[in-house]
Design an enzyme around this catalytic site. Structure first.
Site, PDB file in Angstrom:
ATOM      1  N   LYS A  22       5.726   5.354  -1.253  1.00 53.68           N
ATOM      2  CA  LYS A  22       6.850   6.846  -0.868  1.00 53.68           C
ATOM      3  C   LYS A  22       7.831   6.430  -1.224  1.00 53.68           C
ATOM      4  O   LYS A  22       8.655   7.446  -0.400  1.00 53.68           O
ATOM      5  CB  LYS A  22       6.226   6.636   0.728  1.00 53.68           C
ATOM      6  CG  LYS A  22       5.223   6.348   1.315  1.00 53.68           C
ATOM      7  CD  LYS A  22       5.402   6.456   2.627  1.00 53.68           C
ATOM      8  CE  LYS A  22       3.927   6.525   4.383  1.00 53.68           C
ATOM      9  NZ  LYS A  22       3.575   6.327   4.522  1.00 53.68           N
ATOM     10  N   HIS A  70       1.895   9.788  -3.082  1.00 51.06           N
ATOM     11  CA  HIS A  70       2.624   8.795  -2.480  1.00 51.06           C
ATOM     12  C   HIS A  70       1.772   7.312  -3.292  1.00 51.06           C
ATOM     13  O   HIS A  70       1.744   6.570  -3.798  1.00 51.06           O
ATOM     14  CB  HIS A  70       2.903   8.156  -1.338  1.00 51.06           C
ATOM     15  CG  HIS A  70       1.868   7.614  -0.152  1.00 51.06           C
ATOM     16  ND1 HIS A  70       1.204   8.626   0.403  1.00 51.06           N
ATOM     17  CD2 HIS A  70       1.293   6.780  -0.019  1.00 51.06           C
ATOM     18  CE1 HIS A  70       0.100   7.784   1.178  1.00 51.06           C
ATOM     19  NE2 HIS A  70       0.422   6.458   1.025  1.00 51.06           N
ATOM     20  N   ASP A  76      -4.273   1.048   8.345  1.00 48.92           N
ATOM     21  CA  ASP A  76      -3.026   1.583   8.237  1.00 48.92           C
ATOM     22  C   ASP A  76      -2.739   2.721   9.959  1.00 48.92           C
ATOM     23  O   ASP A  76      -2.072   3.165  10.410  1.00 48.92           O
ATOM     24  CB  ASP A  76      -3.326   2.706   6.795  1.00 48.92           C
ATOM     25  CG  ASP A  76      -2.444   3.127   6.623  1.00 48.92           C
ATOM     26  OD1 ASP A  76      -0.843   2.219   6.964  1.00 48.92           O
ATOM     27  OD2 ASP A  76      -2.609   4.119   5.950  1.00 48.92           O
ATOM     28  N   HIS A  88      -6.310   5.580   1.631  1.00 50.46           N
ATOM     29  CA  HIS A  88      -6.375   6.849   2.656  1.00 50.46           C
ATOM     30  C   HIS A  88      -7.903   7.814   1.959  1.00 50.46           C
ATOM     31  O   HIS A  88      -8.171   8.443   2.479  1.00 50.46           O
ATOM     32  CB  HIS A  88      -5.776   7.946   1.614  1.00 50.46           C
ATOM     33  CG  HIS A  88      -4.153   7.690   2.586  1.00 50.46           C
ATOM     34  ND1 HIS A  88      -3.671   7.613   3.663  1.00 50.46           N
ATOM     35  CD2 HIS A  88      -3.132   7.223   2.012  1.00 50.46           C
ATOM     36  CE1 HIS A  88      -2.670   7.079   3.997  1.00 50.46           C
ATOM     37  NE2 HIS A  88      -1.961   7.176   2.782  1.00 50.46           N
ATOM     38  N   HIS A 136       0.901  -1.417   0.408  1.00 51.23           N
ATOM     39  CA  HIS A 136       0.043  -0.307  -0.182  1.00 51.23           C
ATOM     40  C   HIS A 136       1.231   1.415   0.376  1.00 51.23           C
ATOM     41  O   HIS A 136       0.340   2.036  -0.654  1.00 51.23           O
ATOM     42  CB  HIS A 136      -0.919  -0.086   0.874  1.00 51.23           C
ATOM     43  CG  HIS A 136      -0.598   0.129   2.339  1.00 51.23           C
ATOM     44  ND1 HIS A 136       0.229  -0.463   3.193  1.00 51.23           N
ATOM     45  CD2 HIS A 136      -0.662   1.456   3.354  1.00 51.23           C
ATOM     46  CE1 HIS A 136       0.626   0.081   4.359  1.00 51.23           C
ATOM     47  NE2 HIS A 136       0.207   1.261   4.670  1.00 51.23           N
ATOM     48  N   ASP A 137       2.185   1.222   0.116  1.00 50.00           N
ATOM     49  CA  ASP A 137       3.014   2.253   0.873  1.00 50.00           C
ATOM     50  C   ASP A 137       4.244   2.849  -0.242  1.00 50.00           C
ATOM     51  O   ASP A 137       5.528   3.373  -0.584  1.00 50.00           O
ATOM     52  CB  ASP A 137       3.529   3.178   2.358  1.00 50.00           C
ATOM     53  CG  ASP A 137       2.538   3.405   2.895  1.00 50.00           C
ATOM     54  OD1 ASP A 137       1.059   4.045   2.163  1.00 50.00           O
ATOM     55  OD2 ASP A 137       2.167   3.378   4.193  1.00 50.00           O
TER      56      ASP A 137
HETATM   57 FE   LIG Z   1      -0.468   5.716   2.787  1.00 44.37          FE
END
Ligand SMILES: [Fe+2]
Length: 381
Positions: A245, A270, A324, A296, A241-242
């Site tokens: 970044k 991101h 999260d 998000h 999911h990240d």
């Molecule tokens: Fe995130």
């Protein structure tokens, strides 16, 4: 009961030199070759006459006087064909046909019917018989009919065998493709995980975050009763999911303290970057891509990147959003100590219906409270 015709009465077989050409079926070349036939007729004279003729043609012939007797013999089988009288006391030939085919699925059934009973014989055809021969039986016709029925049976068995091989081949190739697809997915996920691990390695506070969100997301999905493949898609999305970044400036990511508005906008990017990184892998990671894009978004609206609300957001995205947030709050940050589990749940309760979906929050609470119980159990175990 129907009698055999004079033409069908069985002449004694006298050993002699076979004439070069003859229309006498008794003198035709022997073709049976050990094929097993069952003759079913309640009239013994006909039964024995047919059996005798067919044995002389080289068939291995067994006889039955009733439908019940026939089924017992078929069960002990195997038989290639059954000649069956239409009219018999007790179980009629028409009633016997489906039971016989159930017992012996490749059986070729040939009915013996009176000339004036073709309708009943036709009814037997609708139940699975291949053909019928009218009584009085012409032996030449009978032999031709038996050979025809055996030929059709052989063709049907061959087709069935071919179908079976094709199905096996398709199943084997499908399994192989599935295996290759799983290996490719594993390889792809490993490559993306390398990116994530590299990213997390640079930030002591982020270390293990994706793995924890993945595990918690999968547990919440299971708690909600989702199918195993959906649970695994959510676990995968948690791992990925990240990934976006990687495209965020380090000084912003690691900034100890509140972000300036433009920095916050940069961090929000991101999600877009992650979606773009993963988009070419859509056919491999499937719905996980959508979950990553939605992680998000807020249940009550006001999240990003698209500002969706409620069920416009994928369920995987709603689950990841809650997990999260839970992991972020329970993790240490350069500017604060980690919140306790209960303080985190209390905080998320203030976000119920706003940031997080009530149903998902209930499941998350159940999962994290159960985790502590398991931990205590293990300590005392
Ligand atoms: Fe995130």
């Amino acid at each position: 009961m129907i009698a055999t015709s004079p033409a069908a009465s069985l002449p004694p077989v006298t050993p002699r030199a076979a004439p070069s050409v003859s229309s006498d079926p008794f003198l035709a070349p022997v073709r049976g070759g050990g094929v097993r036939l069952l003759v079913v007729d309640d009239e013994e004279t006909i039964r024995l006459a047919l059996a005798k003729f067919l044995r002389l043609r080289g068939y291995e012939v067994h006889t039955a006087g009733t439908g019940v007797e026939a089924l017992a013999l078929l069960a002990a089988g195997p038989y290639e064909a059954m000649l069956c009288d239409v009219r018999m006391p007790g179980m009629s030939g028409v009633d016997l046909v489906p039971h016989a085919i159930d017992t012996c699925p490749d059986l070729a059934v040939l009915m013996l019917s009176a000339v004036n009973d073709a309708a009943t014989a036709t009814q037997a055809l609708t139940r699975g018989a291949l053909d019928y021969v009218t009584k009085p039986v012409e032996l030449g016709d009978l032999q031709a009919a038996v050979e025809r029925a055996l030929g059709r049976r052989a063709a049907a068995v061959e087709r069935k065998e071919l179908d079976r091989r094709i199905r096996e081949e398709v199943a084997a190739r499908t399994t192989e493709l599935e295996r290759e697809k799983a290996a490719l997915k594993q390889l792809t996920v490993s490559v993306v995980e390398t990116l994530i691990n590299a990213q997390e390695a640079k930030d002591v506070y982020l270390r293990g975050h994706s793995q924890r969100v993945a595990d918690l997301g999968a547990q919440v999905a299971s708690e909600l009763g989702l199918d195993d493949d959906v649970v695994e898609d959510i676990r995968l999305a948690g791992r990925l999911h990240d990934v976006g970044k990687i495209g965020i400036r380090e000084e912003v990511l690691n900034k100890p303290g509140r972000l300036a508005p433009d920095e916050y906008e940069h961090v929000k990017d991101h999600v877009r970057i992650g979606t773009e990184i993963l988009a070419p892998l859509r056919h491999i990671i499937g719905p996980a891509l959508q979950y990553v894009q939605d992680h998000h978004e807020h249940w009550g609206g006001g999240g990003y990147p698209r500002g969706l609300a409620g069920e416009e957001i994928s369920l995987g995205g709603r689950i990841l959003c809650a997990c999260d947030a839970f992991d972020a709050l329970t993790s240490r940050r350069p500017y604060r100590e980690p919140l306790s589990r209960d303080a985190t749940l209390d905080f998320l309760a203030t976000q119920c219906g706003r940031q997080v979906e009530p149903m998902v929050l209930d499941a998350l609470r159940t999962v994290v409270e159960r985790r502590v119980l398991v931990f205590i159990d293990e300590l005392h175990g």
